[in-house]
Design an enzyme around this catalytic site. Structure first.
Site, PDB file in Angstrom:
ATOM      1  N   HIS A 115       0.807  -1.231   0.000  1.00 21.41           N
ATOM      2  CA  HIS A 115       0.000   0.000   0.000  1.00 21.41           C
ATOM      3  C   HIS A 115       0.832   1.269   0.000  1.00 21.41           C
ATOM      4  CE1 HIS A 115      -3.332  -2.636   1.993  1.00 21.41           C
ATOM      5  NE2 HIS A 115      -3.273  -2.801   0.678  1.00 21.41           N
ATOM      6  N   PRO A 149      -4.788 -10.218  19.005  1.00 21.24           N
ATOM      7  CA  PRO A 149      -5.517 -10.362  20.268  1.00 21.24           C
ATOM      8  C   PRO A 149      -7.027 -10.462  20.055  1.00 21.24           C
ATOM      9  CG  PRO A 149      -3.995  -8.480  20.356  1.00 21.24           C
ATOM     10  CD  PRO A 149      -4.025  -8.965  18.939  1.00 21.24           C
TER      11      PRO A 149
HETATM   12  C1  BV8 Z   1      -8.214  -2.481  -5.311  1.00 21.56           C
HETATM   13  C2  BV8 Z   1      -3.066   3.069   2.429  1.00 21.56           C
HETATM   14  C3  BV8 Z   1      -8.638  -2.884  -7.589  1.00 21.56           C
HETATM   15  C4  BV8 Z   1      -3.884   4.290   2.736  1.00 21.56           C
HETATM   16  C5  BV8 Z   1      -4.672   1.237   2.550  1.00 21.56           C
HETATM   17  C6  BV8 Z   1     -15.352  -0.876  -4.225  1.00 21.56           C
HETATM   18  C7  BV8 Z   1     -14.606  -0.024  -5.025  1.00 21.56           C
HETATM   19  C8  BV8 Z   1     -13.228  -0.149  -5.129  1.00 21.56           C
HETATM   20  C9  BV8 Z   1     -12.576  -1.132  -4.437  1.00 21.56           C
HETATM   21  C10 BV8 Z   1     -13.333  -1.948  -3.639  1.00 21.56           C
HETATM   22  C11 BV8 Z   1     -14.704  -1.868  -3.530  1.00 21.56           C
HETATM   23  N1  BV8 Z   1     -15.133  -2.832  -2.668  1.00 21.56           N
HETATM   24  C12 BV8 Z   1     -14.071  -3.524  -2.229  1.00 21.56           C
HETATM   25  C13 BV8 Z   1     -12.986  -3.012  -2.815  1.00 21.56           C
HETATM   26  C14 BV8 Z   1     -11.664  -3.413  -2.629  1.00 21.56           C
HETATM   27  C15 BV8 Z   1     -11.045  -2.489  -1.578  1.00 21.56           C
HETATM   28  C16 BV8 Z   1     -11.358  -3.096  -0.222  1.00 21.56           C
HETATM   29  O1  BV8 Z   1     -10.737  -4.034   0.165  1.00 21.56           O
HETATM   30  N2  BV8 Z   1     -12.356  -2.543   0.469  1.00 21.56           N
HETATM   31  C17 BV8 Z   1     -12.773  -3.153   1.717  1.00 21.56           C
HETATM   32  C18 BV8 Z   1     -12.394  -2.260   2.880  1.00 21.56           C
HETATM   33  C19 BV8 Z   1     -14.269  -3.383   1.658  1.00 21.56           C
HETATM   34  N3  BV8 Z   1      -9.645  -2.505  -1.872  1.00 21.56           N
HETATM   35  C20 BV8 Z   1      -9.113  -1.576  -2.660  1.00 21.56           C
HETATM   36  O2  BV8 Z   1      -9.710  -0.593  -3.075  1.00 21.56           O
HETATM   37  C21 BV8 Z   1      -7.681  -1.838  -3.052  1.00 21.56           C
HETATM   38  N4  BV8 Z   1      -7.532  -1.690  -4.464  1.00 21.56           N
HETATM   39  O3  BV8 Z   1      -9.006  -3.314  -4.974  1.00 21.56           O
HETATM   40  O4  BV8 Z   1      -7.884  -2.214  -6.630  1.00 21.56           O
HETATM   41  C22 BV8 Z   1      -9.816  -2.018  -7.876  1.00 21.56           C
HETATM   42  C23 BV8 Z   1      -9.611  -0.778  -8.450  1.00 21.56           C
HETATM   43  C24 BV8 Z   1     -10.716   0.005  -8.762  1.00 21.56           C
HETATM   44  C25 BV8 Z   1     -11.999  -0.462  -8.498  1.00 21.56           C
HETATM   45  C26 BV8 Z   1     -12.183  -1.716  -7.894  1.00 21.56           C
HETATM   46  C27 BV8 Z   1     -11.095  -2.480  -7.567  1.00 21.56           C
HETATM   47  C28 BV8 Z   1      -6.753  -0.852  -2.367  1.00 21.56           C
HETATM   48  C29 BV8 Z   1      -6.732  -1.123  -0.881  1.00 21.56           C
HETATM   49  C30 BV8 Z   1      -5.608  -0.307  -0.229  1.00 21.56           C
HETATM   50  C31 BV8 Z   1      -6.203   0.772   0.667  1.00 21.56           C
HETATM   51  N5  BV8 Z   1      -5.096   1.499   1.346  1.00 21.56           N
HETATM   52  N6  BV8 Z   1      -3.651   1.906   3.094  1.00 21.56           N
HETATM   53  C32 BV8 Z   1      -3.703   4.765   4.146  1.00 21.56           C
HETATM   54  O5  BV8 Z   1      -3.041   4.086   4.964  1.00 21.56           O
HETATM   55  O6  BV8 Z   1      -4.234   5.856   4.436  1.00 21.56           O
HETATM   56  S1  BV8 Z   1      -5.382  -0.018   3.397  1.00 21.56           S
HETATM   57  C33 BV8 Z   1      -5.326   0.294   5.071  1.00 21.56           C
HETATM   58  O7  BV8 Z   1      -6.055  -0.777   5.652  1.00 21.56           O
HETATM   59  C34 BV8 Z   1      -3.968   0.253   5.725  1.00 21.56           C
HETATM   60  O8  BV8 Z   1      -2.905  -0.012   4.853  1.00 21.56           O
HETATM   61  C35 BV8 Z   1      -4.124  -0.923   6.703  1.00 21.56           C
HETATM   62  O9  BV8 Z   1      -2.956  -1.597   6.927  1.00 21.56           O
HETATM   63  C36 BV8 Z   1      -5.060  -1.730   5.912  1.00 21.56           C
HETATM   64  C37 BV8 Z   1      -5.720  -2.915   6.505  1.00 21.56           C
HETATM   65  O10 BV8 Z   1      -6.141  -2.586   7.769  1.00 21.56           O
HETATM   66  P1  BV8 Z   1      -5.431  -3.393   8.955  1.00 21.56           P
HETATM   67  O11 BV8 Z   1      -3.955  -3.344   8.745  1.00 21.56           O
HETATM   68  O12 BV8 Z   1      -6.044  -4.724   9.056  1.00 21.56           O
HETATM   69  O13 BV8 Z   1      -5.726  -2.464  10.167  1.00 21.56           O
HETATM   70  P2  BV8 Z   1      -7.023  -2.495  11.094  1.00 21.56           P
HETATM   71  O14 BV8 Z   1      -6.968  -1.251  11.899  1.00 21.56           O
HETATM   72  O15 BV8 Z   1      -8.235  -2.819  10.292  1.00 21.56           O
HETATM   73  O16 BV8 Z   1      -6.770  -3.775  12.033  1.00 21.56           O
HETATM   74  C38 BV8 Z   1      -5.665  -3.778  12.911  1.00 21.56           C
HETATM   75  C39 BV8 Z   1      -5.656  -5.132  13.566  1.00 21.56           C
HETATM   76  O17 BV8 Z   1      -4.557  -5.206  14.451  1.00 21.56           O
HETATM   77  C40 BV8 Z   1      -6.906  -5.432  14.382  1.00 21.56           C
HETATM   78  O18 BV8 Z   1      -7.408  -6.699  14.017  1.00 21.56           O
HETATM   79  C41 BV8 Z   1      -6.378  -5.466  15.831  1.00 21.56           C
HETATM   80  O19 BV8 Z   1      -7.051  -6.430  16.614  1.00 21.56           O
HETATM   81  C42 BV8 Z   1      -4.956  -5.889  15.597  1.00 21.56           C
HETATM   82  N7  BV8 Z   1      -4.027  -5.529  16.668  1.00 21.56           N
HETATM   83  C43 BV8 Z   1      -4.072  -4.454  17.492  1.00 21.56           C
HETATM   84  N8  BV8 Z   1      -2.992  -4.501  18.320  1.00 21.56           N
HETATM   85  C44 BV8 Z   1      -2.270  -5.607  17.994  1.00 21.56           C
HETATM   86  C45 BV8 Z   1      -2.924  -6.269  16.942  1.00 21.56           C
HETATM   87  N9  BV8 Z   1      -2.458  -7.406  16.394  1.00 21.56           N
HETATM   88  C46 BV8 Z   1      -1.312  -7.912  16.899  1.00 21.56           C
HETATM   89  N10 BV8 Z   1      -0.617  -7.336  17.905  1.00 21.56           N
HETATM   90  C47 BV8 Z   1      -1.071  -6.191  18.477  1.00 21.56           C
HETATM   91  N11 BV8 Z   1      -0.390  -5.618  19.488  1.00 21.56           N
END
Ligand code: BV8
Length: 243
Positions: free
Chosen positions: A121, A217
């Site tokens: 990303h 966790p």
């Molecule tokens: C794509 C950069 C093809 C930005 C990020 C409709 C239209 C378009 C696309 C889509 C659509 N519907 C779905 C999609 C696909 C979409 C998607 O996945 N949407 C989801 C949300 C529904 N994806 C995309 O758009 C991707 N591109 O598909 O291209 C395309 C093109 C055009 C049209 C269609 C398709 C691009 C996705 C990239 C987005 N950019 N980051 C920024 O940072 O500002 S993603 C962003 O989320 C971050 O990078 C982050 O890393 C990532 C994932 O989140 P997590 O890392 O999981 O973080 P989160 O907070 O959610 O969870 C943290 C976890 O840690 C928790 O579970 C917690 O319990 C745990 N935790 C906490 N403490 C600890 C721990 N674990 C271990 N130890 C600890 N101590």
């Protein structure tokens, strides 16, 4: 759960190739809010999936630019934690046995000395032009302003991250897929497993017969395909599994 930890430690020791997918949780113990916790204060009212998009940036450049500037400020004080360091040491001593793929844009794996990080990303610390740069934009990009803009044509600088709706860098995604295809163990660390195509890598590992281990966790969207879920912080768990 102790049996889970010990089994996974043995799997990692015997594995020909380990693929690791990290998310924002792996940086939590470095004091970096997770992606979904990064919306506090001024931005608490917004959904990250709405804010981290080109359309949001074009509509509200200052709001979105300030959110990234805020995150950069928080990141400036962050250091790699024991989880980043354990992965980096494993990558240094077993370069051909590890593929590290991260969704994170914080640079902490790289800062920990990871030999190779596949950053799906992009990077919070890099900028690029929002529209294709013209000759007037090719001079030294402006540094000041929120956001910085080309004084001649008004082209904006934008954070060097992949926004929702944008394609991932093809070479990075291909390298991640290749590492997952050859792994016999996949560690899914610190991610809620909601974002694709990154989360799809865990399904690909599972489908090709690798053992999938979730380290988190909390419960995640990927638990249902995991052989083991270790409900622990990654900074505690990864050193135990890899050292
Ligand atoms: C794509 C950069 C093809 C930005 C990020 C409709 C239209 C378009 C696309 C889509 C659509 N519907 C779905 C999609 C696909 C979409 C998607 O996945 N949407 C989801 C949300 C529904 N994806 C995309 O758009 C991707 N591109 O598909 O291209 C395309 C093109 C055009 C049209 C269609 C398709 C691009 C996705 C990239 C987005 N950019 N980051 C920024 O940072 O500002 S993603 C962003 O989320 C971050 O990078 C982050 O890393 C990532 C994932 O989140 P997590 O890392 O999981 O973080 P989160 O907070 O959610 O969870 C943290 C976890 O840690 C928790 O579970 C917690 O319990 C745990 N935790 C906490 N403490 C600890 C721990 N674990 C271990 N130890 C600890 N101590």
């Amino acid at each position: 759960m102790t049996a889970g930890r010990d089994s996974v430690r043995a799997w990692a020791a015997e594995a020909r190739h380990i693929a690791v997918l990290t998310g924002a949780g792996v940086s939590a113990e470095s004091g970096v809010p997770t992606f979904r916790d990064a919306l506090t204060g001024l931005w608490a009212q917004f959904d990250p999936q709405e804010l981290a998009t080109e359309s949001a940036y074009r509509a509200h450049p200052e709001r979105v630019w300030d959110w990234y500037a805020h995150r950069r400020t928080m990141l400036a004080k962050a250091l790699p934690n024991a989880g980043h360091l354990a992965l980096a040491r494993f990558g240094q001593t077993h370069p051909d046995r590890l593929t590290l793929v991260t969704q994170n844009v914080d640079g902490l794996h790289q800062g920990a000395g990871q030999p190779e990080t596949i950053a799906l990303h992009g990077s919070l610390m890099e900028d690029r032009w929002l529209d294709a740069p013209r000759a007037c934009c090719n001079s030294q990009p402006p540094q000041e302003g929120r956001p910085p803009v080309c004084a001649t044509c008004g082209n904006l600088r934008r954070p060097g991250v992949v926004w929702f709706g944008e394609n991932l860098p093809p070479a990075a995604l291909a390298a991640a897929e290749a590492g997952v295809a050859r792994c016999d163990v996949m560690l899914v660390v610190g991610t809620s497993g909601q974002v694709y195509p990154a989360a799809g890598l865990a399904f690909a590992a599972h489908q090709q017969g690798a053992r999938v281990v979730v380290i988190n966790p909390e419960t995640t969207e990927l638990d249902r395909i995991a052989d083991v879920c270790l409900r622990e912080p990654s900074a505690i768990c990864l050193p135990f599994l890899l050292e």
